[in-house]
Design a protein around this motif. Structure first.
Motif, short mmCIF file in Angstrom:
data_model
loop_
_atom_site.label_atom_id
_atom_site.label_comp_id
_atom_site.label_asym_id
_atom_site.label_seq_id
_atom_site.Cartn_x
_atom_site.Cartn_y
_atom_site.Cartn_z
N LEU A 155 -53.65 16.59 16.91
CA LEU A 155 -54.52 15.64 16.33
C LEU A 155 -54.84 14.66 17.54
CD1 LEU A 155 -53.52 15.02 12.60
CD2 LEU A 155 -55.31 16.74 13.50
N LYS A 156 -55.91 14.21 17.88
CA LYS A 156 -56.18 13.07 18.89
C LYS A 156 -57.28 11.99 18.18
CE LYS A 156 -56.88 17.06 21.57
NZ LYS A 156 -57.77 18.38 21.37
N GLY A 157 -56.51 11.00 18.14
CA GLY A 157 -57.26 9.92 17.70
C GLY A 157 -58.27 10.17 16.38
N TYR A 211 -65.51 14.63 6.21
CA TYR A 211 -65.51 14.48 7.53
C TYR A 211 -65.63 15.92 8.22
CZ TYR A 211 -63.81 9.57 7.04
OH TYR A 211 -63.87 8.37 6.65
N VAL A 212 -65.73 16.08 9.24
CA VAL A 212 -65.71 17.61 9.98
C VAL A 212 -64.86 17.18 11.24
CG1 VAL A 212 -66.90 19.31 11.32
CG2 VAL A 212 -68.07 18.01 9.51
N GLN A 234 -59.93 16.71 16.32
CA GLN A 234 -60.94 15.45 16.43
C GLN A 234 -61.82 15.55 15.44
OE1 GLN A 234 -61.68 16.06 20.79
NE2 GLN A 234 -61.26 13.87 20.90
N MET A 235 -62.18 14.17 14.81
CA MET A 235 -63.31 13.98 13.96
C MET A 235 -64.42 14.14 14.83
SD MET A 235 -62.15 13.99 10.85
CE MET A 235 -60.67 13.25 9.74
N VAL A 236 -65.36 14.83 14.33
CA VAL A 236 -66.83 14.94 15.10
C VAL A 236 -67.86 14.39 14.61
CG1 VAL A 236 -65.77 16.85 16.87
CG2 VAL A 236 -66.79 17.41 14.56
#
Length: 239
Positions: free
Chosen positions: A21-23, A210-211, A216-218
């Protein structure tokens, strides 16, 4: 504006050298039903495991009702009100339906009336489980096992219920019933964060979504915005 139940800020989770998971930034307000969409391996379960204390974040913060809960043990988070219903159900197959539910209510040990009240609530939601309360969990159908997994989670009286892929492997008719029950649980006052690959069914009952892709959330938006987003429709709804 509803009170914020959950807030994840700049969250990162690593498995060794791999950053899963990133940010990640995510918010869920009290009373909402929020869906987390993403393909298999996108990071949905990793995020849930971080929120419920099973994965320690490498970076970032998790707040629950304004309290920073990073590093809290899973059992402490359950007592706080964060309860996860894991992907794959993770029942005790050689124990009865009733005993599985009792295991879910471990935070109410010694509170007999509270335990009975929670048990009645679960059996009212899932009458088939009452009919099979003495049957072994492993003897139930897939749909009934998923009902039991959700019921066991409700025994802990969650303030935030994390549902990880509840429709996985179920027949379409059972999926419809499952989502109606999830919506009912939410309408009764439980805040729900739902991780799903079945985007069409999930967006019909969710407030927002959220996707997540590659950790990362895009995209984020209301259910209507996500449902009408052409790229999301192609990727997750097949239209």
């Amino acid at each position: 504006m509803s009170q914020l139940t959950l807030k994840a800020s700049e969250l990162a989770v690593k498995y060794g050298d791999f950053t899963a998971l990133k940010g990640i930034n995510l918010e869920v307000s009290q009373g909402e039903l929020v869906v987390l969409l993403g393909a298999n391996g996108a990071g949905k379960s990793t995020l849930f495991r971080a929120i419920s204390g099973l994965n320690k974040p490498a970076k970032g913060e998790i707040h629950f009702h304004d309290n920073k809960v990073n590093g809290f043990s899973p059992d402490k988070l359950v007592k706080y009100g964060i309860v996860q219903c894991p992907e794959g159900r993770k029942l005790f197959p050689r124990m009865s339906v009733n005993d599985n539910l009792q295991m879910g209510g471990f935070v109410q040990r010694g509170k007999k009336k509270e335990m009975q009240k929670s048990m009645k609530h679960v059996y009212d939601l899932f009458p088939i489980l009452k009919d099979k309360e003495n049957n072994l969990a492993g003897s139930l159908s897939g749909g009934q096992q998923q009902m039991l997994a959700i019921g066991r989670s409700l025994m802990a009286k969650p303030r935030l219920l994390l549902l990880d892929e509840p429709s996985l492997g179920l027949a379409p008719m059972i999926v419809k019933q499952m989502f109606e029950i999830i919506q009912q649980i939410n309408q009764e006052g439980t805040t729900v964060l739902l991780a799903e690959q079945n985007a069409s069914a999930a967006l019909k009952i969710a407030d927002r979504g959220y996707v997540i892709e590659n950790g990362q959330m895009v995209v984020k938006g209301t259910s209507e915005e996500l449902f009408n987003n052409e790229e999301i429709r192609k990727a997750y709804i097949g239209a």
